[in-house]
Scaffold this active site. Structure first.
Site, PDB file in Angstrom:
ATOM      1  N   GLU A  43       0.748  -1.197   0.139  1.00  0.00           N
ATOM      2  CA  GLU A  43      -0.107  -0.134   0.003  1.00  0.00           C
ATOM      3  C   GLU A  43       0.964   1.325   0.129  1.00  0.00           C
ATOM      4  O   GLU A  43       1.827   1.139   0.871  1.00  0.00           O
ATOM      5  CB  GLU A  43      -0.784  -0.127   1.162  1.00  0.00           C
ATOM      6  N   LYS A 116      -9.785   1.848  -2.111  1.00  0.00           N
ATOM      7  CA  LYS A 116      -9.974   1.405  -0.832  1.00  0.00           C
ATOM      8  C   LYS A 116     -11.379   1.652  -0.354  1.00  0.00           C
ATOM      9  O   LYS A 116     -11.852   3.071  -0.285  1.00  0.00           O
ATOM     10  CB  LYS A 116      -8.878   1.712  -0.091  1.00  0.00           C
ATOM     11  N   CYS A 153      -5.315  -2.914   2.776  1.00  0.00           N
ATOM     12  CA  CYS A 153      -5.308  -2.660   4.575  1.00  0.00           C
ATOM     13  C   CYS A 153      -6.375  -2.680   5.063  1.00  0.00           C
ATOM     14  O   CYS A 153      -6.916  -3.934   5.371  1.00  0.00           O
ATOM     15  CB  CYS A 153      -4.407  -1.555   4.677  1.00  0.00           C
TER      16      CYS A 153
END
Lengths: 298, 298
Positions: A43, A116, A153
């Site tokens: 990331e 995300k 994440c």
């Protein structure tokens, strides 16, 4: 083709963007020399983890898709004939920024984008300031080797995300990540966090019958406040559809780890653990609620 | 009250129903003498695991709710002043049978019923023959000590079930269970299965910030075919909201294990891991699909 190789690039972020992109390109080259088909970077690998504080100047770090970074990685993907999962800080419009990734194919084209969906906001991880929540949904991309889900994440704590990607056909889910311990956490709390992080992702593999690959960064990055900061814990790993870890990295070193993915293993696991067959799709509507008040029956 | 005690009764099923119910009542007495507030018995504890074959005569083993077993356990609950989670094979109507449980309160009343929602069907576990899928939804019950979710065995592989119970307020989820290894499985496969079973349930604790308590039976039960059968693997356990196992039983012995539940720990965990806050409830509608065809984007 039922078996192929993936590489996870566990790296340390340097202060200079150019150094990070050069190292990433070098890592793609090394992985491809080892016969890898899909390479995943961590990331926001282009920069230090700037979300330790809220600073409007940091929006200068964002770039468009396509843009300078994707251009160089597209060239490398084509040169090496590999897929690259390339996470980056995306500038979509003035005031609209995302924590995104692109899937680059071996022809050197951007063949997918994921933004995300779950955005954290905790001391040291001020992501809600920087990133608008993603609007791509939980994607699944065809690579020819396998269908892959790409999440980022904080998404890794949400079984909903892994489930939807799996229902779309994902056979591996990649989780580019930047997670670590803040200064002054005690050793017991540290090991509990790391163990929970691995456990919840291994559980996504088990409950969906898929491979899971988590790619973290390493190294200490100062927050700029009293010597504090985050010590990114590495421990990148791949687990198989039964949740067994088949390769893992250290907690401190830059490493490229490789895993062979065998879709026959996925088929065999799902025949013996047919969880997808028995889902009660008639009874899941409450998953779309934030919380269900005043429910207890007695 | 924020801290209290629960007991998990890991037991072996005898051939005689009367022996099983007497042992259960004795275990409730022992647990209550140790200051326990909620006692959980294993799935279908009144009988051997009859689902190893399909036999219409086995429907004779079912009983109504309320019925003979719940009556005796209601008496015991009142005598001891404890909650009892009492799983049983429920006869609801001719041709309508369920794998159910009742929650009995310290006043000796049935204060909740749950009917197993996810029904397995695998060699040795022919449950779809015996049990109609539950229609209770994923319940949550108030006990005064904590709100509790009660799910049964195969439900434990489904993050959807744990999530909905948690959204309804469950602070502990109990999983009465009957799971084991079939004859002739190799040692590696056995340990993979056991590890996956623990991992997926610990992950429910982590992703929801709740306690999880799994209660299994022990012992070998013949299937009646060539000496084969199931060796129920015990390993009952309780984990805290970070997924850390706080007590666990052996794989072979009958045991009563106790755990102290501290709701301050739950509060603290959710403040630091605020996963419920960031769920993308706008993006979860696909969870209600069986599978999502022709999706991959490239």
């Amino acid at each position: 083709m039922s078996a192929f190789k993936i590489a996870l690039v566990q790296s340390r972020a340097h202060k200079e963007r150019e150094e990070n992109i050069k190292e990433a390109i070098s890592s793609v080259g090394k992985a491809s020399a080892l016969g890898v088909n899909i390479v995943c970077l961590p990331e926001l690998f282009l920069t230090r983890y700037f979300c330790q504080s809220e600073d409007t100047n940091c929006f200068d770090l964002a770039e468009p898709i396509p843009g300078p970074a994707t251009h160089r990685l597209c060239v490398e993907a084509k040169k090496r004939g590999v897929f690259i999962i390339c996470p980056l800080f995306e500038r979509r419009a003035s005031g609209v920024y995302h924590n995104s990734l692109v899937l680059i194919d071996p022809a050197g084209e951007i063949s997918g984008i994921y933004r995300k969906m779950h955005i954290p906001d905790d001391p040291g991880y001020f992501e809600k300031f920087y990133f608008a929540p993603g609007d791509t949904g939980f994607s699944c991309f065809e690579t020819g080797f396998a269908k892959i889900g790409t999440l980022i994440c904080w998404d890794q704590w949400y079984p909903e995300a892994a489930r939807i990607a799996s229902l779309k056909g994902a056979e591996i889910i990649f989780y580019p990540t930047a997670i670590g311990w803040r200064t002054n956490e005690d050793e017991r709390s540290k090991s509990t966090q790391l163990e929970a992080w691995k456990t919840v992702q291994r559980a996504h593999a088990i409950s969906n019958g898929i491979y899971v690959a988590a790619v973290n960064r390493v190294g200490f990055e100062e927050s700029g406040e009293n010597g504090g900061g985050i010590n990114f814990w590495g421990n990148s790993f791949v687990c198989d559809p039964q949740g067994t870890v088949i390769c893992e990295a250290s907690g401190k070193r830059e490493e490229i780890i490789l895993a062979e993915i065998d879709l026959r293993k996925l088929e065999e696991t799902r025949r013996n653990w047919p969880f997808l067959r028995d889902r009660r799709i008639d009874a899941y509507s409450e998953l779309r609620q934030r919380f269900i008040d005043n429910n207890p029956s007695t």
